[in-house]
Scaffold this active site. Structure first.
Site, mmCIF file in Angstrom:
data_model
loop_
_atom_site.group_PDB
_atom_site.id
_atom_site.type_symbol
_atom_site.label_atom_id
_atom_site.label_comp_id
_atom_site.label_asym_id
_atom_site.label_seq_id
_atom_site.Cartn_x
_atom_site.Cartn_y
_atom_site.Cartn_z
ATOM 1 N N GLY A 160 0.835 -1.211 0.000
ATOM 2 C CA GLY A 160 0.000 0.000 0.000
ATOM 3 C C GLY A 160 0.860 1.247 0.000
ATOM 4 O O GLY A 160 0.545 2.244 -0.654
ATOM 5 N N ARG A 161 1.959 1.177 0.734
ATOM 6 C CA ARG A 161 2.835 2.352 0.849
ATOM 7 C C ARG A 161 3.477 2.702 -0.491
ATOM 8 O O ARG A 161 3.789 3.869 -0.749
ATOM 9 C CB ARG A 161 3.871 2.103 1.950
ATOM 10 C CG ARG A 161 3.203 2.142 3.313
ATOM 11 C CD ARG A 161 4.036 1.625 4.464
ATOM 12 N NE ARG A 161 3.210 1.625 5.677
ATOM 13 C CZ ARG A 161 3.500 0.981 6.800
ATOM 14 N NH1 ARG A 161 4.609 0.267 6.876
ATOM 15 N NH2 ARG A 161 2.696 1.041 7.847
ATOM 16 N N TYR A 180 -1.576 8.952 6.140
ATOM 17 C CA TYR A 180 -2.209 7.623 6.048
ATOM 18 C C TYR A 180 -1.244 6.534 5.550
ATOM 19 O O TYR A 180 -0.169 6.818 5.070
ATOM 20 C CB TYR A 180 -3.530 7.627 5.304
ATOM 21 C CG TYR A 180 -3.668 8.094 3.874
ATOM 22 C CD1 TYR A 180 -2.606 8.220 3.002
ATOM 23 C CD2 TYR A 180 -4.945 8.388 3.389
ATOM 24 C CE1 TYR A 180 -2.796 8.633 1.693
ATOM 25 C CE2 TYR A 180 -5.142 8.801 2.073
ATOM 26 C CZ TYR A 180 -4.059 8.920 1.240
ATOM 27 O OH TYR A 180 -4.248 9.319 -0.048
ATOM 28 N N GLU A 181 -1.674 5.307 5.763
ATOM 29 C CA GLU A 181 -0.864 4.103 5.508
ATOM 30 C C GLU A 181 0.497 4.177 6.225
ATOM 31 O O GLU A 181 1.522 3.720 5.701
ATOM 32 C CB GLU A 181 -0.757 3.824 4.006
ATOM 33 C CG GLU A 181 -2.161 3.622 3.435
ATOM 34 C CD GLU A 181 -2.256 2.801 2.186
ATOM 35 O OE1 GLU A 181 -1.341 2.014 1.911
ATOM 36 O OE2 GLU A 181 -3.285 2.941 1.495
ATOM 37 N N GLY A 182 0.459 4.742 7.433
ATOM 38 C CA GLY A 182 1.663 4.899 8.246
ATOM 39 C C GLY A 182 2.199 6.302 8.122
ATOM 40 O O GLY A 182 2.589 6.723 7.026
#
Ligand code: CAA
Length: 380
Positions: free
Chosen positions: A242-243, A362-364
């Site tokens: 995802g990142r 988002y996504e970390g």
């Protein structure tokens, strides 16, 4: 080593670019203003194969590689980051998660529809008290033999109101900590599953973000993804991919703002010449071009690692950390180059500056990417 894109990659990039300019651009300001989800455009992106880019054609996907995915993400994000996050979550969190770790029945039942765009998917990990600290899941999934009972709340869920399928992370065996966490496929409409109001956001306002409530939701056992206790690893492995998608989104936002600033600086005149002829502006453009190219290399390297079957936890975290920083800094510069016009909606760059911020969250968050990177380099 070869830095050239293949003919096929160039065609895919050009198709995404054409689509973004002809279809996404016309209504992008209005969708941002009204927080309007681009339903029709999602259907069109599905027709182009953008909702299941890396999914095996036997499950209805386009069977493309990760390089193609980031090229598409960059082009869509140059114009509309709200549309691109819908693509990113559906592709790299939901479709990838199911393709890599789902059972064949789950793939037949859900992945086929997600990859063709008949369904939209959401990934539900974050909670009011478990954002960065993702092992502290409060949502529970009680094992009742042939089914689980889910209770809890999920926050800031992208595609939250529009999805048909939700991948939900929940704690089953509290005493086992992260090893007691599971991931489930939850369908919209399951009794006890409620969608809260839409969030009113700073940026990516065309995307659909909600709080979700689970009150005694009965989920069949066959909807658990992987073995009992695999849920946290599932989330982490899926988020690494995802990142890459969010890094490509950040790259696209930065590149889109740069292209507008470059064009503007060759048209706008001050002190009897185009502002690009002033070194103050030319040097800004030089910095932007350099930083964006560096971000592009990191994004491509992470995508290449994934395509080669290499571990990409480190390269995806580096790509996201750096590309999101570049997106934030260079969209501010794009507004500055536009001067007063940069503060006005019709010039687009103020929206890009607002959209850029979420890529650092988002996504970390950027801080979490530094946790991942520092642990990796200290371990090696
Ligand atoms: N692959 C496989 N396993 C992994 C992994 C990975 N990439 N990363 C961690 N793990 C494993 C660890 O090996 C460990 O397992 P073992 O005990 O068996 O070795 C387990 O997971 C726990 O890891 P840690 O001990 O490192 O856990 P931690 O609590 O110290 O830190 C963290 C983990 C990296 C900080 C993690 O919590 C994290 O990434 N947090 C951020 C969460 C996040 O990205 N949220 C985004 C929400 S989704 C979203 O935004 C989608 C959207 O809508 C756009």
């Amino acid at each position: 080593m070869d830095f050239n894109l293949t003919e096929e990659h160039l065609m895919i990039r050009d198709a995404a670019r054409d689509f973004a300019i002809t279809e996404l651009l016309p209504g992008v300001i209005e969708r941002d203003e009204k927080q309007q989800f681009p339903d029709e455009l999602v259907n069109k992106m599905a027709d182009l194969g953008f909702m299941g880019i890396m999914v095996d054609p036997k499950y209805g996907g386009s069977g493309m590689d990760t390089i193609s995915y980031v090229l598409i993400m960059e082009e869509l994000s140059k114009i509309d980051a709200s549309a691109s996050v819908i693509v990113s979550v559906n592709n790299s969190l939901v479709c990838y998660g199911l393709q890599a770790f789902g059972s064949d029945e789950q793939k037949q039942k859900y992945l086929m529809k997600l990859a063709t765009g008949e369904y939209i998917g959401a990934f539900c990990l974050s909670e009011p008290e478990a954002g960065s600290d993702a092992t502290s899941q409060r949502t529970t999934a009680e094992d009742r033999g042939d089914h689980y009972i889910l209770n809890g709340t999920k926050n800031w869920i992208t595609n939250g109101g529009r999805s048909d399928v939700y991948l939900v992370i929940a704690q089953t065996h509290k005493e086992k900590g992260h090893k007691g966490i599971n991931a489930f496929i939850v369908e919209k409409g399951m009794p006890g599953f409620d969608i809260g109001p839409k969030e009113d956001k700073l940026g990516i306002r065309g995307s659909d973000t909600h709080t979700l409530q689970f009150n005694d939701v009965k989920v069949p056992k066959e909807n658990r993804i992987g073995d009992d206790g695999f849920g946290f690893k599932f989330a982490m492995k899926t988020l690494s991919g995802g990142r890459i998608g969010i890094a490509a989104q950040a790259l696209g936002i930065a590149a889109g703002a740069y292209e507008l600033a470059l064009k503007y600086s060759k048209e706008r005149k001050a002190f009897d010449t185009e502002i690009a002829n002033h070194q103050a502006i030319a040097f800004k453009l030089a910095d932007m071009a350099t930083e964006i190219e560096a971000a592009r290399h990191l994004v491509m390297k992470a995508a290449w690692d994934k395509d080669q079957g290499n571990n990409y936890d480190l390269s995806s975290a580096m790509a996201k950390l750096y590309a999101s920083k570049v997106a934030m800094e260079q969209t501010v510069e794009a507004v500055q180059i536009h001067g007063g016009n940069g503060f006005v909606k019709e010039y687009h760059v103020e929206r890009m500056m607002r959209d850029a911020k979420i890529t650092q969250i988002y996504e970390g968050t950027s801080e979490i990417q530094k946790v991942v990177i520092s642990r990796s380099i200290l371990r090696d």
